[in-house]
Design a protein around this motif. Structure first.
Motif, mmCIF file in Angstrom:
data_model
loop_
_atom_site.group_PDB
_atom_site.id
_atom_site.type_symbol
_atom_site.label_atom_id
_atom_site.label_comp_id
_atom_site.label_asym_id
_atom_site.label_seq_id
_atom_site.Cartn_x
_atom_site.Cartn_y
_atom_site.Cartn_z
ATOM 1 N N PHE A 192 0.636 -1.064 0.004
ATOM 2 C CA PHE A 192 0.143 0.154 0.113
ATOM 3 C C PHE A 192 0.809 0.930 0.187
ATOM 4 O O PHE A 192 -0.005 2.275 -0.586
ATOM 5 C CB PHE A 192 -0.810 -0.012 1.287
ATOM 6 N N MET A 193 2.109 1.342 0.856
ATOM 7 C CA MET A 193 2.632 2.392 0.812
ATOM 8 C C MET A 193 3.367 2.280 -0.769
ATOM 9 O O MET A 193 3.529 4.235 -1.132
ATOM 10 C CB MET A 193 4.588 2.144 1.495
ATOM 11 N N ALA A 194 3.639 1.560 -1.343
ATOM 12 C CA ALA A 194 4.536 1.607 -2.689
ATOM 13 C C ALA A 194 2.954 2.520 -3.956
ATOM 14 O O ALA A 194 3.735 3.202 -4.463
ATOM 15 C CB ALA A 194 4.527 0.561 -3.680
ATOM 16 N N ALA A 195 2.204 1.490 -3.649
ATOM 17 C CA ALA A 195 1.057 2.515 -4.183
ATOM 18 C C ALA A 195 0.139 4.310 -3.859
ATOM 19 O O ALA A 195 -0.185 4.700 -4.654
ATOM 20 C CB ALA A 195 -0.467 1.518 -4.034
ATOM 21 N N LEU A 196 0.806 3.863 -2.982
ATOM 22 C CA LEU A 196 0.399 5.461 -2.812
ATOM 23 C C LEU A 196 1.186 6.510 -3.269
ATOM 24 O O LEU A 196 0.943 7.470 -3.730
ATOM 25 C CB LEU A 196 -0.221 5.206 -0.570
ATOM 26 N N SER A 197 2.086 5.827 -2.783
ATOM 27 C CA SER A 197 3.744 6.990 -3.421
ATOM 28 C C SER A 197 3.480 7.227 -4.824
ATOM 29 O O SER A 197 4.081 8.401 -5.740
ATOM 30 C CB SER A 197 4.853 6.438 -3.150
ATOM 31 N N SER A 198 2.610 5.874 -6.117
ATOM 32 C CA SER A 198 2.315 6.242 -7.480
ATOM 33 C C SER A 198 0.994 6.827 -7.890
ATOM 34 O O SER A 198 0.830 7.259 -8.685
ATOM 35 C CB SER A 198 2.394 4.605 -7.377
ATOM 36 N N ILE A 199 0.769 7.556 -6.605
ATOM 37 C CA ILE A 199 -0.755 8.919 -7.035
ATOM 38 C C ILE A 199 -0.195 9.821 -7.308
ATOM 39 O O ILE A 199 0.619 10.335 -6.818
ATOM 40 C CB ILE A 199 -1.744 8.733 -6.028
ATOM 41 N N PRO A 200 -0.896 10.552 -8.780
ATOM 42 C CA PRO A 200 -0.360 11.356 -8.823
ATOM 43 C C PRO A 200 -0.386 13.034 -8.243
ATOM 44 O O PRO A 200 -1.337 13.072 -7.978
ATOM 45 C CB PRO A 200 -0.738 11.854 -9.973
ATOM 46 N N LYS A 201 0.720 13.273 -7.395
ATOM 47 C CA LYS A 201 0.999 14.418 -7.011
ATOM 48 C C LYS A 201 -0.087 15.668 -7.178
ATOM 49 O O LYS A 201 -1.061 15.859 -6.830
ATOM 50 C CB LYS A 201 2.449 14.748 -6.939
#
Length: 310
Positions: A192-201
């Motif tokens: 989940f941490m990896a997925a959250l970091s990949s959300i477009p800023k």
């Protein structure tokens, strides 16, 4: 006198030799590709497909010696078996409790670690440590904690509560759920941490500028982008919940307390009795349930995540 302008059309003569060379290269590329794929395909056929076909065969014969086809008779016997019904009920209850908890808690932990909190690295290490500890050591820790004379009973005795034999009581499944969560939360949290970091800023920044609340950002943006990861984590947690037999077996043996008698206990005991028909029929029924559940999860994810993929 007018001079007519004559336009010449360019005629392209097909080069048959070039086409043959291209076809030859294409065929050669396909042969090379199949050559690289063959070892993997052979391994899958030999170690996965063939054994599964053998299991289907055993589930439809009376025994491996007579080899007389009885078709669905073994499935009916297993389905009406009291031990199978109890094991299936316990497994279903455990999965319905443990899997949602594993998904929700790991997502909450990942979001908490995404924010600026003190001792973040130590917190992350605490939840990742079960991945590095052997299962036998984890079982020893749980025996020390939840034994009749263990640490948990000593703690609740401070408040005047009576001792509980956790592993041999109706609370036994609670102990296994806690063990399952402690063992799997760290891996799910990393995903989940990896997925959250990949959300477009930029999308998150626009939402903040538009005065969106944190709850709106989570439910309308983050949750949409996390749909594929939620699907993967749910499937992995579901599969692991069906494999919790290993931990229960090390804690209690072949015949645990009624509430933690799982499907794999039933199949393991059938294997010990060389009852291949019962074992195969139970395995096929469990596989069908797993395929149906995973299919429902895929359909749900494709429905809620289609706008993100588009």
């Amino acid at each position: 006198m007018k001079i007519r302008e004559i336009k010449f059309r360019k005629i392209v003569i097909p080069n048959k030799k070039a086409d043959k060379k291209t076809d030859r290269r294409t065929r050669r590329g396909k042969r090379i590709s199949w050559g690289y794929l063959f070892p993997s395909l052979a391994g899958v056929l030999l170690f996965f497909v063939l054994p599964f076909l053998v299991v289907i065969y055993y589930s439809m014969v009376d025994n491996p010696i007579n080899k007389q086809f009885v078709f669905f008779e073994n499935f009916v016997k297993v389905f009406n078996n009291a031990a199978f019904q109890q094991a299936a009920s316990n497994t279903m209850k455990f999965s319905l409790v443990a899997v949602p908890l594993a998904v929700v808690l790991s997502l909450l932990l990942a979001m908490m670690l995404e924010s600026e909190i003190p001792f973040k690295s130590q917190f992350r290490t605490f939840f990742l440590s079960p991945m590095m500890v052997p299962v036998a050591s984890i079982i020893l820790i749980w025996q020390v904690l939840f034994h009749f004379n263990g640490i948990v009973n000593d703690f609740i005795a401070i408040f005047g509560a009576d001792k509980v034999d956790w592993i041999k009581s109706s609370h036994a499944q609670v102990v296994i759920v806690i063990l399952f969560l402690w063992k799997n939360l760290g891996y799910n949290m990393i995903l989940f941490m990896a997925a959250l970091s990949s959300i477009p800023k930029d999308i998150l920044e626009v939402a903040i500028l538009e005065s969106a609340t944190p709850f709106q950002i989570f439910f309308h943006i983050k949750l949409r982008y996390l749909s594929s990861t939620i699907l993967f984590v749910t499937i992995m947690s579901l599969i692991n919940s069906f494999k919790v037999f290993r931990e229960i077996y090390l804690l209690t043996g072949n015949y645990p307390y009624d509430t933690i008698y799982m499907l794999q206990h039933f199949m393991n005991n059938a294997f010990g009795q060389l009852d291949y028909q019962k074992l195969s029929a139970a395995a096929i029924m469990m596989s069908i349930v797993m395929v149906v559940l995973i299919g429902i999860l895929f359909l749900t994810e494709s429905y809620f995540g289609k706008d993100v993929e588009g």
